[in-house]
Scaffold this active site. Structure first.
Site, mmCIF file in Angstrom:
data_model
loop_
_atom_site.group_PDB
_atom_site.id
_atom_site.type_symbol
_atom_site.label_atom_id
_atom_site.label_comp_id
_atom_site.label_asym_id
_atom_site.label_seq_id
_atom_site.Cartn_x
_atom_site.Cartn_y
_atom_site.Cartn_z
ATOM 1 N N HIS A 47 -27.634 -15.119 -47.727
ATOM 2 C CA HIS A 47 -27.705 -15.190 -45.694
ATOM 3 C C HIS A 47 -27.887 -16.212 -44.920
ATOM 4 C CE1 HIS A 47 -29.650 -10.839 -46.050
ATOM 5 N NE2 HIS A 47 -30.979 -11.504 -46.361
ATOM 6 N N HIS A 134 -25.151 -23.281 -45.148
ATOM 7 C CA HIS A 134 -24.536 -22.726 -46.435
ATOM 8 C C HIS A 134 -25.130 -21.863 -47.018
ATOM 9 C CE1 HIS A 134 -28.525 -23.938 -46.363
ATOM 10 N NE2 HIS A 134 -28.882 -23.143 -47.710
#
Length: 194
Positions: A47, A134
């Site tokens: 995620h 990220h």
């Protein structure tokens, strides 16, 4: 109050399946290039986390959802790209291997900052580290015997998992089990224009 009554939750953007499939291919390549004790993240556990809340009382989830829905309505859809391999905190003490996010970073940072500041007002602890968008590919269990990581990040051939449109913000519950975390989407808040 026990943690059973206090789910572990976070706010995140979920990459689409085609990006997760590309990431799985990148992880396969990295497993051949990097040797050491690394726990690779399962694709369903990847995620773009904007805020980790920790264990939260059930009674607060509705209030949290209303606030996240408000921030989502203020944000247009985002065009993002998953590319570039990196590590946190650095190559001397690697703990997390990630693939970076580029594209509509400025509006993404604004959304993340609104969430961070808005939930600090509600009593949630402010994140001390700066936001670096990220997707976590793996966690280094021990740097001893780790080989190939520096070469991968320094030579960084194009590790590109593709572009995607982020059209919603999610409130996700994470249940920790001996075989890994199980993620459940509690709520989905469309971004403006979706």
């Amino acid at each position: 109050m026990t943690n059973e009554k206090m789910p572990r939750v976070f706010a995140a953007i979920d990459p689409p399946q085609e990006v997760l499939r590309a990431i799985e291919g990148i992880q396969f390549r990295l497993r051949k290039l990097i040797h050491g004790v690394i726990h690779w993240t399962r694709p369903e556990g990847i995620h773009l986390t904007l805020k980790f809340f920790g264990n939260v009382e059930m009674g607060r989830l509705e209030e949290m959802g209303k606030r996240l829905a408000h921030y989502a309505r203020e944000t247009t859809t985002l065009q993002l790209q998953a590319e570039r391999i990196g590590v946190f905190p650095d190559l001397d003490r690697p703990r997390v291997i990630w693939i970076g996010i580029s594209g509509d970073i400025h509006p993404l940072e604004i959304l993340q900052r609104k969430i961070e500041e808005g939930f600090t007002e509600l009593g949630f602890e402010k994140e001390s580290r700066p936001f670096r968008p990220h997707l976590t590919l793996g966690r280094v269990k021990t740097p001893r015997g780790l080989l190939g990581l520096a070469e991968v990040t320094e030579n960084d051939p194009l590790y590109d998992a593709g572009q995607f449109t982020a059209g919603s913000l999610n409130l996700i519950k994470s249940d920790l089990t001996p075989t890994g975390a199980i993620y459940t989407r509690l709520a989905c808040f469309p971004l403006q224009g979706t």
